[in-house]
Design a protein around this motif. Structure first.
Motif, PDB file in Angstrom:
ATOM      1  N   UNK A   1       0.768  -1.170  -0.069  1.00  0.00           N
ATOM      2  CA  UNK A   1      -0.001  -0.226   0.037  1.00  0.00           C
ATOM      3  C   UNK A   1       0.738   1.152  -0.559  1.00  0.00           C
ATOM      4  N   UNK A   2       1.914   1.056   0.736  1.00  0.00           N
ATOM      5  CA  UNK A   2       2.467   2.601   0.750  1.00  0.00           C
ATOM      6  C   UNK A   2       3.153   3.150  -0.743  1.00  0.00           C
ATOM      7  N   UNK A   3       3.921   1.594  -1.453  1.00  0.00           N
ATOM      8  CA  UNK A   3       4.538   1.830  -2.131  1.00  0.00           C
ATOM      9  C   UNK A   3       3.722   2.396  -3.547  1.00  0.00           C
ATOM     10  N   UNK A   4       2.933   1.154  -3.540  1.00  0.00           N
ATOM     11  CA  UNK A   4       1.374   1.978  -4.680  1.00  0.00           C
ATOM     12  C   UNK A   4       1.329   2.994  -3.843  1.00  0.00           C
ATOM     13  N   UNK A   5       1.176   3.585  -3.152  1.00  0.00           N
ATOM     14  CA  UNK A   5       0.688   5.583  -3.402  1.00  0.00           C
ATOM     15  C   UNK A   5       1.912   5.889  -3.433  1.00  0.00           C
ATOM     16  N   UNK A   6       2.990   5.987  -3.146  1.00  0.00           N
ATOM     17  CA  UNK A   6       4.137   6.698  -3.060  1.00  0.00           C
ATOM     18  C   UNK A   6       4.544   6.645  -4.425  1.00  0.00           C
ATOM     19  N   UNK A   7       4.204   5.574  -5.437  1.00  0.00           N
ATOM     20  CA  UNK A   7       4.626   5.773  -6.781  1.00  0.00           C
ATOM     21  C   UNK A   7       3.592   6.552  -7.590  1.00  0.00           C
ATOM     22  N   UNK A   8       2.279   6.406  -6.970  1.00  0.00           N
ATOM     23  CA  UNK A   8       1.747   6.924  -7.751  1.00  0.00           C
ATOM     24  C   UNK A   8       0.851   8.784  -7.591  1.00  0.00           C
ATOM     25  N   UNK A   9       1.860   8.537  -6.693  1.00  0.00           N
ATOM     26  CA  UNK A   9       1.229  10.056  -6.196  1.00  0.00           C
ATOM     27  C   UNK A   9      -0.383  10.216  -5.528  1.00  0.00           C
ATOM     28  N   UNK A  10      -1.135   9.364  -4.988  1.00  0.00           N
ATOM     29  CA  UNK A  10      -2.797   8.617  -4.717  1.00  0.00           C
ATOM     30  C   UNK A  10      -2.992   7.528  -4.310  1.00  0.00           C
ATOM     31  N   UNK A  11      -4.124   7.917  -3.821  1.00  0.00           N
ATOM     32  CA  UNK A  11      -4.860   6.262  -3.448  1.00  0.00           C
ATOM     33  C   UNK A  11      -5.364   5.572  -4.089  1.00  0.00           C
ATOM     34  N   UNK A  12      -5.501   4.304  -3.786  1.00  0.00           N
ATOM     35  CA  UNK A  12      -6.435   3.471  -4.094  1.00  0.00           C
ATOM     36  C   UNK A  12      -8.065   4.116  -4.230  1.00  0.00           C
ATOM     37  N   UNK A  13      -8.780   3.288  -5.359  1.00  0.00           N
ATOM     38  CA  UNK A  13     -10.507   4.180  -5.010  1.00  0.00           C
ATOM     39  C   UNK A  13     -11.475   3.335  -3.548  1.00  0.00           C
ATOM     40  N   UNK A  14     -10.616   2.222  -3.245  1.00  0.00           N
ATOM     41  CA  UNK A  14     -11.455   1.170  -2.782  1.00  0.00           C
ATOM     42  C   UNK A  14     -10.516   0.327  -2.962  1.00  0.00           C
ATOM     43  N   UNK A  15     -11.252  -1.210  -2.148  1.00  0.00           N
ATOM     44  CA  UNK A  15      -9.854  -2.203  -1.823  1.00  0.00           C
ATOM     45  C   UNK A  15      -9.793  -2.544  -2.593  1.00  0.00           C
ATOM     46  N   UNK A  16     -10.941  -3.254  -4.101  1.00  0.00           N
ATOM     47  CA  UNK A  16     -10.444  -4.118  -5.224  1.00  0.00           C
ATOM     48  C   UNK A  16     -10.145  -2.887  -6.423  1.00  0.00           C
ATOM     49  N   UNK A  17      -9.567  -2.339  -5.787  1.00  0.00           N
ATOM     50  CA  UNK A  17      -8.653  -0.636  -6.955  1.00  0.00           C
ATOM     51  C   UNK A  17      -7.851  -1.085  -6.808  1.00  0.00           C
ATOM     52  N   UNK A  18      -6.998  -1.005  -5.013  1.00  0.00           N
ATOM     53  CA  UNK A  18      -5.687  -1.402  -4.725  1.00  0.00           C
ATOM     54  C   UNK A  18      -5.267  -3.417  -4.737  1.00  0.00           C
ATOM     55  N   UNK A  19      -6.424  -4.248  -4.823  1.00  0.00           N
ATOM     56  CA  UNK A  19      -5.906  -5.468  -4.722  1.00  0.00           C
ATOM     57  C   UNK A  19      -5.604  -5.753  -6.178  1.00  0.00           C
ATOM     58  N   UNK A  20      -6.151  -4.976  -6.922  1.00  0.00           N
ATOM     59  CA  UNK A  20      -5.887  -5.602  -8.153  1.00  0.00           C
ATOM     60  C   UNK A  20      -4.656  -4.368  -8.633  1.00  0.00           C
ATOM     61  N   UNK A  21      -4.574  -3.503  -8.407  1.00  0.00           N
ATOM     62  CA  UNK A  21      -2.986  -2.918  -8.966  1.00  0.00           C
ATOM     63  C   UNK A  21      -2.018  -3.612  -8.531  1.00  0.00           C
ATOM     64  N   UNK A  22      -2.063  -4.069  -7.135  1.00  0.00           N
ATOM     65  CA  UNK A  22      -1.300  -5.136  -6.621  1.00  0.00           C
ATOM     66  C   UNK A  22      -1.185  -6.746  -7.039  1.00  0.00           C
ATOM     67  N   UNK A  23      -2.115  -6.909  -7.660  1.00  0.00           N
ATOM     68  CA  UNK A  23      -2.248  -8.296  -7.956  1.00  0.00           C
ATOM     69  C   UNK A  23      -2.312  -9.164  -6.691  1.00  0.00           C
ATOM     70  N   UNK A  24      -2.966  -9.088  -6.153  1.00  0.00           N
ATOM     71  CA  UNK A  24      -3.219  -9.406  -4.131  1.00  0.00           C
ATOM     72  C   UNK A  24      -4.512  -9.882  -4.390  1.00  0.00           C
ATOM     73  N   UNK A  25      -4.455 -11.168  -3.569  1.00  0.00           N
ATOM     74  CA  UNK A  25      -6.391 -11.658  -3.727  1.00  0.00           C
ATOM     75  C   UNK A  25      -7.285 -10.667  -2.418  1.00  0.00           C
ATOM     76  N   UNK A  26      -8.172 -10.674  -2.553  1.00  0.00           N
ATOM     77  CA  UNK A  26      -9.121 -10.274  -1.970  1.00  0.00           C
ATOM     78  C   UNK A  26      -9.695 -10.198  -0.688  1.00  0.00           C
ATOM     79  N   UNK A  27     -10.113 -11.602  -1.057  1.00  0.00           N
ATOM     80  CA  UNK A  27     -10.172 -11.956   0.355  1.00  0.00           C
ATOM     81  C   UNK A  27      -9.140 -12.275   0.896  1.00  0.00           C
TER      82      UNK A  27
END
Length: 220
Positions: free
Chosen positions: A16-42
């Motif tokens: 999460x920290x790496x994603x936010x730092x790199x894109x200079x913005x927060x993901x929209x929601x959990x699904x968006x975050x998991x999709x961007x970092x290829x993480x299983x939502x469950x």
């Protein structure tokens, strides 16, 4: 299709920290975050209920890491309350500086201050626990029955000071954040001067003496 990966709690915080730092913005929601970092939502929900909980945990972990590093030093353990608090401040803000790109997005991206303060709620609890461990109320005003009030006053003031310092640091454009270092030293020194104010103690001692002499005697 690339298989979604499972990650530990610490892995998720780092992602999460790496994603936010790199894109200079927060993901929209959990699904968006998991999709961007290829993480299983469950897998995410096994560790966190929301992205807000992730953000709260990150600030708290940065604080706990700072304190753990300090506690490894025998010198720190031997310090008095003032120097322990100073050391904690300098170490914590060094930790924030190392992660400044992330912190700026999460705190400056809030629409109002109240939201940013909620993001720091877990940090607040850990910080106040630390301040409590310094037993500063023992040196403020030795009045029977007011220990809880004194402790509460110190905790509230200490946390307010931390918030002010974070705001100052976010706006600090000096080299190596030298102005923040000066601000920390001066503000904490001033706070302890107020706590240890001998004149104020004498005033309360006098008031306590008068109370006992004039009121307690009348009730005997």
């Amino acid at each position: 299709m690339k298989k979604k990966k499972n990650s530990s709690k610490l892995d998720i915080l780092t992602l999460y920290m790496d994603l936010v730092s790199e894109h200079k913005m927060k993901p929209d929601d959990v699904s968006d975050f998991c999709e961007q970092v290829n993480l299983d939502e469950d897998n995410f929900y096994k560790h966190f209920k929301s992205l807000k909980k992730v953000e709260k945990t990150i600030f708290n972990e940065l604080f706990k890491n700072s304190l753990e590093v300090l506690n490894e030093s025998e010198e720190f353990v031997s310090f008095d309350g003032k120097n322990k608090l100073l050391s904690l401040y300098f170490t914590f803000f060094e930790n924030l500086t190392l992660n400044r790109a992330y912190v700026e997005v999460v705190l400056k991206g809030c629409k109002n201050q109240l939201k940013s303060y909620k993001t720091l709620s877990s940090l607040k609890k850990s910080f106040i626990d630390f301040v409590d461990s310094l037993a500063l109320s023992e040196s403020i005003l030795p009045i029977d029955g007011l220990e809880k009030i004194q402790s509460g006053f110190i905790n509230y003031s200490a946390w307010a000071q931390m918030l002010i310092t974070i705001k100052f640091w976010l706006e600090d454009e000096s080299e190596s954040f030298e102005k923040t270092d000066i601000f920390i030293e001066k503000s904490i020194s001033t706070s302890f001067e107020l706590i240890e104010n001998k004149f104020l103690k004498n005033v309360f001692d006098l008031g306590k003496f008068v109370y006992k002499e004039r009121f307690q005697k009348n009730t005997d």
